[in-house]
Write a protein that holds these residues in place. Sequence first.
Motif, mmCIF file in Angstrom:
data_model
loop_
_atom_site.group_PDB
_atom_site.id
_atom_site.type_symbol
_atom_site.label_atom_id
_atom_site.label_comp_id
_atom_site.label_asym_id
_atom_site.label_seq_id
_atom_site.Cartn_x
_atom_site.Cartn_y
_atom_site.Cartn_z
ATOM 1 N N MET A 74 0.837 -1.198 0.000
ATOM 2 C CA MET A 74 0.000 0.000 0.000
ATOM 3 C C MET A 74 0.877 1.255 0.000
ATOM 4 O O MET A 74 1.981 1.249 0.527
ATOM 5 C CB MET A 74 -0.878 0.031 1.256
ATOM 6 C CG MET A 74 -1.964 -1.020 1.277
ATOM 7 S SD MET A 74 -2.981 -0.828 2.753
ATOM 8 C CE MET A 74 -4.059 -2.230 2.565
ATOM 9 N N SER A 75 0.346 2.315 -0.524
ATOM 10 C CA SER A 75 1.072 3.573 -0.537
ATOM 11 C C SER A 75 1.187 4.133 0.872
ATOM 12 O O SER A 75 0.307 3.983 1.699
ATOM 13 C CB SER A 75 0.327 4.591 -1.421
ATOM 14 O OG SER A 75 0.881 5.879 -1.271
ATOM 15 N N THR A 76 2.337 4.783 1.128
ATOM 16 C CA THR A 76 2.516 5.443 2.422
ATOM 17 C C THR A 76 2.427 6.962 2.285
ATOM 18 O O THR A 76 2.736 7.690 3.213
ATOM 19 C CB THR A 76 3.879 5.069 3.032
ATOM 20 O OG1 THR A 76 4.920 5.448 2.120
ATOM 21 C CG2 THR A 76 3.958 3.584 3.306
ATOM 22 N N ASP A 77 2.011 7.445 1.113
ATOM 23 C CA ASP A 77 1.886 8.884 0.915
ATOM 24 C C ASP A 77 0.799 9.444 1.811
ATOM 25 O O ASP A 77 -0.272 8.866 1.953
ATOM 26 C CB ASP A 77 1.535 9.199 -0.550
ATOM 27 C CG ASP A 77 2.684 8.877 -1.488
ATOM 28 O OD1 ASP A 77 2.407 8.705 -2.688
ATOM 29 O OD2 ASP A 77 3.825 8.798 -1.007
ATOM 30 N N THR A 78 1.074 10.592 2.410
ATOM 31 C CA THR A 78 0.079 11.256 3.249
ATOM 32 C C THR A 78 -0.568 12.392 2.476
ATOM 33 O O THR A 78 -0.125 12.780 1.400
ATOM 34 C CB THR A 78 0.722 11.800 4.536
ATOM 35 O OG1 THR A 78 1.786 12.690 4.176
ATOM 36 C CG2 THR A 78 1.291 10.667 5.379
ATOM 37 N N SER A 79 -1.624 12.917 3.035
ATOM 38 C CA SER A 79 -2.360 13.975 2.368
ATOM 39 C C SER A 79 -1.495 15.213 2.184
ATOM 40 O O SER A 79 -0.703 15.570 3.051
ATOM 41 C CB SER A 79 -3.602 14.333 3.194
ATOM 42 O OG SER A 79 -4.191 15.510 2.693
ATOM 43 N N LEU A 80 -1.636 15.857 1.043
ATOM 44 C CA LEU A 80 -0.903 17.090 0.769
ATOM 45 C C LEU A 80 -1.788 18.317 0.960
ATOM 46 O O LEU A 80 -1.340 19.432 0.743
ATOM 47 C CB LEU A 80 -0.350 17.057 -0.665
ATOM 48 C CG LEU A 80 0.600 15.905 -1.000
ATOM 49 C CD1 LEU A 80 1.018 15.974 -2.470
ATOM 50 C CD2 LEU A 80 1.817 15.930 -0.094
ATOM 51 N N THR A 81 -3.016 18.119 1.343
ATOM 52 C CA THR A 81 -3.958 19.244 1.405
ATOM 53 C C THR A 81 -4.231 19.703 2.827
ATOM 54 O O THR A 81 -4.883 20.715 3.020
ATOM 55 C CB THR A 81 -5.291 18.845 0.743
ATOM 56 O OG1 THR A 81 -5.864 17.742 1.457
ATOM 57 C CG2 THR A 81 -5.077 18.445 -0.701
ATOM 58 N N ILE A 82 -3.759 18.977 3.828
ATOM 59 C CA ILE A 82 -4.040 19.315 5.215
ATOM 60 C C ILE A 82 -2.729 19.560 5.939
ATOM 61 O O ILE A 82 -1.813 18.733 5.876
ATOM 62 C CB ILE A 82 -4.825 18.175 5.913
ATOM 63 C CG1 ILE A 82 -6.179 17.972 5.218
ATOM 64 C CG2 ILE A 82 -5.027 18.469 7.394
ATOM 65 C CD1 ILE A 82 -6.936 16.761 5.714
ATOM 66 N N GLU A 139 2.983 0.753 7.056
ATOM 67 C CA GLU A 139 2.131 0.457 5.904
ATOM 68 C C GLU A 139 0.698 0.903 6.175
ATOM 69 O O GLU A 139 0.126 0.604 7.223
ATOM 70 C CB GLU A 139 2.160 -1.039 5.596
ATOM 71 C CG GLU A 139 1.413 -1.406 4.322
ATOM 72 C CD GLU A 139 1.534 -2.882 3.985
ATOM 73 O OE1 GLU A 139 1.010 -3.272 2.925
ATOM 74 O OE2 GLU A 139 2.139 -3.620 4.767
ATOM 75 N N ARG A 140 0.120 1.604 5.238
ATOM 76 C CA ARG A 140 -1.235 2.128 5.398
ATOM 77 C C ARG A 140 -2.270 1.001 5.376
ATOM 78 O O ARG A 140 -2.169 0.061 4.590
ATOM 79 C CB ARG A 140 -1.581 3.114 4.283
ATOM 80 C CG ARG A 140 -0.777 4.403 4.297
ATOM 81 C CD ARG A 140 -1.141 5.256 5.463
ATOM 82 N NE ARG A 140 -0.523 6.573 5.350
ATOM 83 C CZ ARG A 140 -0.131 7.294 6.388
ATOM 84 N NH1 ARG A 140 -0.289 6.824 7.611
ATOM 85 N NH2 ARG A 140 0.408 8.470 6.214
ATOM 86 N N THR A 141 -3.286 1.150 6.218
ATOM 87 C CA THR A 141 -4.431 0.244 6.172
ATOM 88 C C THR A 141 -5.490 0.843 5.249
ATOM 89 O O THR A 141 -5.408 2.019 4.847
ATOM 90 C CB THR A 141 -5.034 0.074 7.573
ATOM 91 O OG1 THR A 141 -5.575 1.335 8.008
ATOM 92 C CG2 THR A 141 -3.996 -0.410 8.574
#
Length: 326
Positions: A1-9, A205-207
Amino acid sequence: MSTDTSLTIDPFKNLQITLNPDGTLTRHNNYARTPAKPEDSSDSSTSVLSRDILINNSNKTWVRIYLPKQALKSSEKLPVILAFHGGGFILFSPDESMSHQFCSNMATELSVIIVSASYRLAPEHRLPAAYDDAMEALLWIKNTHDNDWLENYADLSKVFIMGGSAGGNIAYHLGLRAADQQVDDLLPSKIRGLILHQPFFGGVERTESELRSMNNPGFPPCVSDLMWELSLPIGVDRDHEYCNPIGHGSTSLEKIRRLGWKVFVGGCHGDQLIDRQIELVKMMEKEEIQVVSRFLEGGFHGLEIFDPPKAKAMFVALKDFIFPSM
């Protein structure tokens, strides 16, 4: 799964905090606080008395005890819940008004004594400082001569460890530590179970539930990531045992099973943490620990703190959990 976090908050703006060059936080959120209502309270509408007691002067840790007034007129001693507040290890205290009201209502609804314990906050005091403070509070409870409310009204053979969010994480790790303690070290206190209310756990790892919540304005993963970054020991990642319990603590879990403790895990599917909580339940069930899970549809993180009817429904479930175990 991707570990990218939100870029908008912006998690710092979301939490209303600023990280200073020396590694400390400036907390801009001025949450309302409620003073304790001790036994000389003249408010006849108050069904619960409360009192603040210093535990450790050096660490400035303390507890707020909640005593239902009905106990003053009864010879029957009440179970004790040692409770820990949430806030991602970086915010809040027992006298914060929402926490105070929640504990006061819970003491009334369950007919229990609640010991709501403070702990040192991160990043000024990174984990395991909060766990150390929690153990100190648990050991303090057994010394009833230090407090007449506990001495006169508490049944220390019926102690439960509870926490919400980060407090749920603390309650879990305190349970592991307490299970490793020699039983004689805790006497006359006898732990009967753990109550983990929307416990705060994570991992690298993202759930699926985290991925669904990437742009949730209330509690997105970028906010929980920052909380972990500020609270975990420097140099470790979110798969550290403090954050990710899966695969850790099997020896202590075996001791919890042998001690006969029950565990209550509550949460809701609108919370990004729900998958972590379900994983925790499955891990405990695999260890043959008696687990009661209560996962609601919808909702959000902190639901029962903000919604009194939902809190009341949870108290009914907790009453069923606590009293049959006597």
